[in-house]
Structures are given as C-alpha cells and as structure tokens.
Design a protein around this motif. Structure first.
Motif, mmCIF file in Angstrom:
data_model
loop_
_atom_site.group_PDB
_atom_site.id
_atom_site.type_symbol
_atom_site.label_atom_id
_atom_site.label_comp_id
_atom_site.label_asym_id
_atom_site.label_seq_id
_atom_site.Cartn_x
_atom_site.Cartn_y
_atom_site.Cartn_z
ATOM 1 N N ALA A 153 -18.433 -44.231 -26.698
ATOM 2 C CA ALA A 153 -17.312 -43.575 -27.383
ATOM 3 C C ALA A 153 -16.876 -44.332 -28.637
ATOM 4 N N GLY A 154 -16.954 -45.646 -28.573
ATOM 5 C CA GLY A 154 -16.509 -46.456 -29.706
ATOM 6 C C GLY A 154 -17.597 -46.784 -30.699
ATOM 7 N N ASP A 155 -18.675 -46.030 -30.691
ATOM 8 C CA ASP A 155 -19.785 -46.268 -31.621
ATOM 9 C C ASP A 155 -19.402 -45.707 -32.990
ATOM 10 N N VAL A 156 -18.587 -46.458 -33.716
ATOM 11 C CA VAL A 156 -18.025 -46.010 -34.991
ATOM 12 C C VAL A 156 -18.215 -47.097 -36.034
ATOM 13 N N PHE A 157 -18.784 -46.730 -37.170
ATOM 14 C CA PHE A 157 -18.994 -47.685 -38.254
ATOM 15 C C PHE A 157 -17.708 -47.945 -39.039
ATOM 16 N N GLY A 158 -16.817 -46.956 -39.099
ATOM 17 C CA GLY A 158 -15.568 -47.131 -39.832
ATOM 18 C C GLY A 158 -15.168 -45.851 -40.530
ATOM 19 N N GLU A 159 -14.068 -45.926 -41.265
ATOM 20 C CA GLU A 159 -13.559 -44.784 -42.021
ATOM 21 C C GLU A 159 -13.641 -45.089 -43.504
ATOM 22 N N PRO A 166 -11.871 -38.348 -46.936
ATOM 23 C CA PRO A 166 -12.075 -39.355 -45.887
ATOM 24 C C PRO A 166 -12.952 -38.836 -44.752
ATOM 25 N N PHE A 167 -13.864 -39.697 -44.306
ATOM 26 C CA PHE A 167 -14.709 -39.385 -43.148
ATOM 27 C C PHE A 167 -14.823 -40.614 -42.261
ATOM 28 N N MET A 168 -14.798 -40.370 -40.966
ATOM 29 C CA MET A 168 -15.149 -41.416 -40.011
ATOM 30 C C MET A 168 -16.659 -41.336 -39.803
ATOM 31 N N ILE A 169 -17.351 -42.452 -40.024
ATOM 32 C CA ILE A 169 -18.796 -42.492 -39.866
ATOM 33 C C ILE A 169 -19.109 -42.982 -38.456
ATOM 34 N N CYS A 170 -19.821 -42.158 -37.702
ATOM 35 C CA CYS A 170 -20.034 -42.409 -36.275
ATOM 36 C C CYS A 170 -21.520 -42.554 -35.967
ATOM 37 N N ASP A 178 -12.143 -35.641 -40.134
ATOM 38 C CA ASP A 178 -13.518 -35.287 -40.472
ATOM 39 C C ASP A 178 -14.433 -36.410 -40.006
ATOM 40 N N LEU A 179 -15.456 -36.043 -39.247
ATOM 41 C CA LEU A 179 -16.394 -37.008 -38.684
ATOM 42 C C LEU A 179 -17.794 -36.700 -39.184
ATOM 43 N N LEU A 194 -28.402 -51.134 -44.260
ATOM 44 C CA LEU A 194 -28.925 -50.218 -43.249
ATOM 45 C C LEU A 194 -28.824 -48.813 -43.835
ATOM 46 N N GLU A 195 -29.961 -48.176 -44.021
ATOM 47 C CA GLU A 195 -30.005 -46.854 -44.629
ATOM 48 C C GLU A 195 -30.019 -45.791 -43.530
ATOM 49 N N VAL A 196 -29.099 -44.836 -43.616
ATOM 50 C CA VAL A 196 -28.938 -43.831 -42.560
ATOM 51 C C VAL A 196 -28.782 -42.442 -43.168
ATOM 52 N N THR A 197 -28.923 -41.430 -42.310
ATOM 53 C CA THR A 197 -28.788 -40.042 -42.735
ATOM 54 C C THR A 197 -27.758 -39.330 -41.855
ATOM 55 N N VAL A 198 -26.941 -38.486 -42.452
ATOM 56 C CA VAL A 198 -25.963 -37.689 -41.717
ATOM 57 C C VAL A 198 -26.687 -36.589 -40.940
ATOM 58 N N LEU A 199 -26.425 -36.521 -39.631
ATOM 59 C CA LEU A 199 -27.046 -35.520 -38.754
ATOM 60 C C LEU A 199 -26.104 -34.370 -38.422
ATOM 61 N N ASP A 200 -24.805 -34.635 -38.442
ATOM 62 C CA ASP A 200 -23.842 -33.594 -38.072
ATOM 63 C C ASP A 200 -22.489 -33.950 -38.657
ATOM 64 N N VAL A 201 -21.690 -32.938 -38.924
ATOM 65 C CA VAL A 201 -20.300 -33.138 -39.352
ATOM 66 C C VAL A 201 -19.422 -32.231 -38.495
ATOM 67 N N LEU A 202 -18.241 -32.744 -38.151
ATOM 68 C CA LEU A 202 -17.296 -31.969 -37.359
ATOM 69 C C LEU A 202 -15.892 -32.492 -37.610
ATOM 70 N N ASN A 203 -14.905 -31.756 -37.116
ATOM 71 C CA ASN A 203 -13.521 -32.175 -37.269
ATOM 72 C C ASN A 203 -12.833 -32.107 -35.915
ATOM 73 N N ASN A 204 -12.368 -33.261 -35.457
ATOM 74 C CA ASN A 204 -11.581 -33.345 -34.226
ATOM 75 C C ASN A 204 -10.242 -33.989 -34.539
ATOM 76 N N GLY A 205 -9.581 -33.477 -35.579
ATOM 77 C CA GLY A 205 -8.357 -34.064 -36.091
ATOM 78 C C GLY A 205 -8.639 -34.916 -37.313
#
Length: 364
Positions: free
Chosen positions: A296-302, A286-290, A255-256, A242-253
């Motif tokens: 809320a739990g729509d997370v691919f992993g870290e 490290p990044f959490m890919i969301c 890096d997401l 599955l090919e995807v593109t990063v739309l936004d990055v942020l840090n809530n404790g």
C-alpha cells in the motif's frame, strides 16, 4: 526506445564526480576506495578505476567482486567473518579490517600474512537516523575502549573509523576529527594508516574541497599515517536515474499515476528512511507517483507536472545509484530494471537485462 524500467548511468555526470575525486586525492595525499556496499555496478568500473585507488567491502562476495572487477588496492571488512570465509578473504585482500578484538584474536594465525586493521568506534557520528548510526547505544560496530585496543596494537597497523553519514558540513567534520585526534592520539601515533570511512559529501554542490584536502593532509602529517577515504555516495551522486513509464492514471481524491517500477523493489532506501524520490519537474498539475507492487505504501512521492500525466509518459527518477542498485530485489516478481549506460558521446549501451530466468533462479 529501451524498455523501462531501467537504471541509467550517465558517464558524463560520473566524470564530474571523478574530477573532484582527483582534485581531493592530489591535494590531500589521501587514497580513495570505492565502498561497494553503496555502489557495485561494475559496468562503469573501467571509468572509475583511473580516479580511485581500489575498493572496500563489507562481505566476502563484495571483496571478491572488488578484486576481480575493479582491481587495485582491496580492503576487506566484515562485521563478522565466518570460519569458512577467512582463508578466501585473506587470499583476495591487501588489508583485512576486523570489527572486534575477538575476531582479530580468533583469526590471528590465519590473517598474519597480510596487513591488518581494527574498526574504531569513536562513539559519535553525524547520522540523523538511528537505523544508520554506527555510534548508536550498544553499537556492535567497532571497538571504543582505548585500554582494550592497546593490548592488540602489536597485531595491527591501522584503524578504520566510520562516523560520517551524508555529511556535507565541513565544520562538523573538522570538529569531530579534532575530537578523534584528542581522544585517541596515543594510539594514532603508532599506526601506519587510517581510514576515515565514507559519508563525506565532498562532491555535493559548494562543498569546500580545498579545505577538506588541507585538513586530511594535516591529519596525515600529524600522525605520520596514510589516510584512506571510502566514498560511496560521493563517488556516484547525481550520476544515475531510474527510468520508468506510466501504466495507469486514476483519481482517489488525488491524481495518481502508477509506473512500471516499485519503491520496495527498486529504490528500497527511500522506503527504509521514509524519504521521497527526486523528479526534476514543476507545474500546475500535482500527481502522486506510485509503484506497481501490492504494498500500500509503495509511493515514490508527490510532484507537480506541467501537464496531466497520461499512460505511456516516461519519468526519470534521480539519484538511483547509491544504496539503490545494490538493494534491488524481486518483491512481487516485479520486472527487475535493466542497467543502461549513457556513454560520453551520448549513445546508450544496454549493459544488462533481467528476465524470468533470473527471477526463477533467485528463488530455487
């Protein structure tokens, strides 16, 4: 560049699985049927058709797709056929497998013109998930009482026995097949064919294909039956992403990175079984890919990356074929991934794109 998100099927990687499929078919004498419940993207059926013997289905629509898009031998199975489905199902199928004696008896007359089978539940499996365990307590999947089955043996010529789930342990397969032989030998000797279902991970790295082939041939010879396998994941493992593109990055404790896809909508099996996606990467960042849905739990992993992710970066999420494309949905109206095929010469073919009309048409 092709607009993400899209599923990318790599014909070269698919060819690797098909070569192993040929090796197993030749050495064992078994026939292999693509399990459409796992993978039904017919844009690559032209490649798979030469290396498999047909398809097996779990519903009328899958059955029709197998007949029209794949061809060759077509097995029809459903947990429960409806009155309005049975005539059409019999018209498409070479073999029809009933889940219960009740269904076999109910549709005795209407199915008498084609080869018939019954699902046998051995009451054990290799599944580690209760949700997917066909032999779980009070399972509705198949008959297990040999005495009851004996009363309808004159109406059937084969069994379907599905008890392997992502089983990469040949010794366990051998042990459980021996148990089936011991417990159901009197019935097996009276059959013409037996499907041992899917879930045998024989295209996985290091799997002893020659041992599996010899075991299947021994089973076939012992009972005088044609053996069928119903590979799904084994047919297409490692062949799509599955090919995807990063739309936004942020840090809530942590890096997401939010991508233009959704686990809930595009890789639902990960959410169901609570397992992480696969991204081939390493590094010190490290990044959490969301996903981009509101779940809320729509997370691919870290994952760790060699450098910090930025908006516009593209990521490739592996193993996006089996039980993935067949489960994609329109949750949140998130754009449905297109389907792209990487040809053997490396060129990219856009096989299908989805737009608003598809979203609208799916709902009204």
């Amino acid at each position: 560049m092709i607009q993400t998100p899209f599923y990318l099927i790599d014909r070269a990687k698919l060819a690797r699985n098909m070569a192993i499929m040929d090796e197993l078919r030749t050495a064992s004498g078994a026939k292999t049927l693509l399990a459409l419940k796992c993978f039904a993207t017919w844009g690559v059926f032209d490649q798979m058709r030469a290396h498999m013997d047909g398809t097996t289905s779990s519903s009328l629509y899958e059955l029709k797709l197998g007949r029209e898009r794949f061809g060759k031998e077509t097995h029809a199975y459903s947990v429960a056929w409806a009155d309005h489905e049975i005539a059409e199902a019999v018209g498409y199928a070479d073999k029809i497998i009933f889940n219960s004696i009740g269904q076999l008896e109910r549709f005795d007359n209407s199915s008498a013109g084609i080869t018939r089978g019954l699902r046998l539940n051995p009451r054990f499996s290799t599944s580690g998930f209760d949700l997917a365990d066909p032999a779980r307590p009070f399972s509705r999947l198949g008959e297990w009482d040999a005495g009851k089955i004996e009363t309808v043996m004159d109406r059937i010529s084969g069994f379907m026995i599905h008890y392997n789930c992502e089983n990469d342990d040949f010794a366990l397969f051998d042990q459980q097949l021996t148990r089936i032989e011991d417990e159901f030998a009197p019935l097996l000797h009276r059959l013409q064919w037996v499907s041992l279902g899917g879930g045998i991970h024989f295209t996985g790295p290091g799997y002893p294909v020659a041992k599996l082939a010899a075991r299947l041939r021994a089973f076939s010879d012992k009972f005088g039956v044609q053996v069928f396998l119903e590979p799904g994941e084994a047919a297409i493992t490692g062949a799509a992403s599955l090919e995807v593109t990063v739309l936004d990055v942020l840090n809530n404790g942590k890096d997401l990175a939010i991508v233009d896809s959704s686990v809930e909508a595009h890789m639902l099996d990960l959410l169901i079984y609570r397992i992480g996606a696969k991204i081939d990467t390493s590094g010190d960042h490290p990044f959490m890919i969301c996903g981009k849905s509101c779940l809320a739990g729509d997370v691919f992993g870290e994952f760790n990356f060699p450098k910090p992710l930025q908006v516009g970066d593209r990521l490739s999420i592996a193993d996006a074929a089996g039980y993935t494309m067949v489960k994609k949905n329109w949750f949140n109206g998130v754009r449905m991934p297109g389907i792209v095929i990487k040809e053997l010469d490396g060129t990219m073919t856009v096989a299908r794109e989805f737009g608003y009309a598809d979203f609208e048409g799916n709902l009204g």
